[in-house]
Design a protein around this motif. Structure first.
Motif, short mmCIF file in Angstrom:
data_model
loop_
_atom_site.label_atom_id
_atom_site.label_comp_id
_atom_site.label_asym_id
_atom_site.label_seq_id
_atom_site.Cartn_x
_atom_site.Cartn_y
_atom_site.Cartn_z
N THR A 1 -12.89 -0.09 6.30
CA THR A 1 -11.62 -0.55 5.07
C THR A 1 -10.83 -1.46 5.69
N ALA B 1 -17.79 3.61 1.90
CA ALA B 1 -16.78 2.70 2.90
C ALA B 1 -17.40 2.80 4.18
N VAL C 1 -15.14 -3.20 1.54
CA VAL C 1 -15.23 -2.22 2.41
C VAL C 1 -16.48 -1.57 2.55
N GLN D 1 -9.72 -5.48 -7.10
CA GLN D 1 -10.32 -4.14 -6.77
C GLN D 1 -11.76 -4.53 -6.64
N ASN E 1 0.78 -1.07 0.11
CA ASN E 1 0.14 -0.03 0.02
C ASN E 1 0.84 1.37 -0.08
N LEU F 1 -3.74 2.28 -3.41
CA LEU F 1 -3.90 3.69 -3.11
C LEU F 1 -5.51 3.78 -2.36
N GLY F 2 -5.79 2.62 -1.88
CA GLY F 2 -7.06 3.03 -1.08
C GLY F 2 -8.21 3.54 -2.02
N VAL G 1 -17.55 3.59 -3.82
CA VAL G 1 -18.56 2.73 -2.85
C VAL G 1 -18.60 3.57 -1.61
N ALA H 1 -13.66 -3.38 -3.25
CA ALA H 1 -14.67 -2.39 -3.21
C ALA H 1 -16.00 -3.12 -2.42
N PHE I 1 -7.95 -7.72 -1.68
CA PHE I 1 -7.40 -7.19 -3.07
C PHE I 1 -6.39 -8.25 -3.37
N GLY J 1 -6.87 -4.36 1.68
CA GLY J 1 -5.49 -4.89 1.04
C GLY J 1 -5.59 -6.42 1.01
N ALA K 1 -13.56 1.36 -7.60
CA ALA K 1 -14.95 1.71 -7.71
C ALA K 1 -15.53 2.59 -6.72
P1 ADP Z 1 -4.59 -1.63 2.68
O1 ADP Z 1 -5.74 -2.22 3.33
O2 ADP Z 1 -3.44 -2.51 2.48
O3 ADP Z 1 -4.22 -0.28 3.23
P2 ADP Z 1 -5.73 -0.22 0.45
O4 ADP Z 1 -6.41 0.75 1.47
O5 ADP Z 1 -4.78 0.50 -0.61
O6 ADP Z 1 -4.94 -1.27 0.95
O7 ADP Z 1 -6.74 -0.82 -0.56
C1 ADP Z 1 -6.77 -1.67 -1.49
C2 ADP Z 1 -7.37 -1.75 -2.45
O8 ADP Z 1 -8.86 -1.98 -2.10
C3 ADP Z 1 -7.55 -0.38 -3.34
O9 ADP Z 1 -6.24 -0.54 -4.23
C4 ADP Z 1 -8.99 -0.28 -3.69
O10 ADP Z 1 -8.95 -1.08 -5.09
C5 ADP Z 1 -9.73 -1.09 -2.74
N1 ADP Z 1 -10.24 0.00 -1.75
C6 ADP Z 1 -9.81 0.39 -0.65
N2 ADP Z 1 -10.65 1.33 -0.10
C7 ADP Z 1 -11.54 1.57 -0.95
C8 ADP Z 1 -12.56 2.45 -0.96
N3 ADP Z 1 -12.88 3.53 0.06
N4 ADP Z 1 -13.39 2.65 -2.02
C9 ADP Z 1 -13.23 1.75 -3.09
N5 ADP Z 1 -12.13 0.91 -3.06
C10 ADP Z 1 -11.41 0.84 -2.07
#
Ligand code: ADP
Length: 297
Positions: A245, A242, A281, A274, A187, A219-220, A240, A278, A252, A249, A238
């Motif tokens: 969250t 949230a 979360v 992804q 991440n 990137l969340g 959505v 989505a 994913f 990761g 997408a």
């Molecule tokens: P981690 O949980 O490791 O910090 P991230 O927050 O980057 O990982 O989330 C991983 C993936 O999950 C992202 O690349 C995205 O596709 C999806 N994701 C995370 N947060 C959201 C969100 N608020 N809305 C939609 N998709 C999300």
């Protein structure tokens, strides 16, 4: 068509979560209003995510059964995951996370005891050699010792199996391990800490130079960046609402591994991960929020 084979080498934890209005001060006893005990650990979470999405999943780990370990293994079996590659240690504790959550403000305090996760050895991994060689994709995270991961990836590489390293939590990883990783998935925070570069694209390029075939930075809500020797691709997330969250990761990575094991292209597999994240979360919970394949349109 036989199911796509994914082997996860990783951790299992029991999460014990208490909810009280606020966090206690040192020495204070508070009366809480809720308690939940749920299986977790990045390895277990990713295995469950992949199994729900239709992969045939085997789990390689070391599980202490002095407390809760048997329940952790059973929870995986209930998802159809093969636990024959997990070494049971009746003397040891499994990984346990004691989590206190304040219902006002959402702050938390966590004590994590790695237990048997810290004992996974190259010899334990060797015992699962046949499982690893029969996989399409082998996935690992950094909650188990790196020598065990290196052993798994060496076996996988020699058998032509794709390797996915999710470098979470953020720890320094040797160039030798990165060189046998087809995918490095991090991440934004992990990318920054591993590379010393604050900006995700610069971080991804710096990490790519250290040996993995491709670097994927999540990137969340902003989606993800896929960086290979050929160039950069972005994949937006997408939109959505949230709700929770935690575990995005892990969902994913489970989806990415499933897509790769099914023979999807890199970007298609990223999109599968992804789409699953989505949905996850948008619901509360970690494993309980992970979708089944039929829910992805
Ligand atoms: P981690 O949980 O490791 O910090 P991230 O927050 O980057 O990982 O989330 C991983 C993936 O999950 C992202 O690349 C995205 O596709 C999806 N994701 C995370 N947060 C959201 C969100 N608020 N809305 C939609 N998709 C999300």
């Amino acid at each position: 068509m036989s199911k796509a084979k994914v082997v996860v080498v990783g951790s299992l934890n029991m999460d014990m979560v208490s909810h009280s209005l606020r966090l206690p001060a040192p020495g204070e006893t508070l009366v809480g209003h809720d308690f939940v005990m749920a299986p977790g650990g990045k390895g277990g979470n990713q295995a469950v995510a992949a199994a729900r999405l239709g992969a045939s999943v085997a789990f390689v780990s070391r599980v202490g059964t002095r407390q809760h370990g048997e329940a952790l293994l059973q929870a995986l079996r209930d998802e159809g995951i093969d636990t024959s590659g997990s070494t049971v240690d009746p003397q040891a504790l499994p990984g346990i996370a004691v989590i206190m959550v304040a219902s006002e403000g959402g702050e938390n305090s966590i004590v994590y005891v790695p237990g048997s996760n810290a004992d996974l050895s190259p010899a334990d991994v060797q015992a699962s050699r046949a499982l690893l060689q029969a996989a399409k994709v082998v996935v690992a995270q950094l909650e188990v010792p790196m020598p065990a991961i290196a052993e798994a990836f060496a076996i996988a590489r020699a058998a032509g199996v794709t390797t996915v390293l999710n470098a979470a939590p953020a720890l320094q990883v040797s160039d030798e391990l990165l060189a046998v990783s087809d995918w490095l998935v991090v991440n934004e925070t992990e990318a920054g800490q591993m590379s010393g570069e604050a900006e995700p694209l610069a971080a991804a390029h710096a990490l790519l130079k250290r040996g993995p075939r491709q670097v994927l930075v999540t990137l969340g809500a902003q989606g993800a960046l896929l960086v290979t020797g050929e160039g950069v691709q972005t994949a937006s997330a997408a939109t959505v609402k949230a709700v929770d969250t935690v575990g995005a990761g892990d969902t994913f990575v489970g989806g990415l591994a499933t897509g790769l094991a099914e023979g999807m292209t890199a970007i298609e597999a990223v999109r599968l991960g992804q789409a699953a994240a989505a949905i996850a979360v948008s619901r509360s919970g970690v494993q309980s929020a992970m979708p089944r394949r039929a829910e992805l349109s």
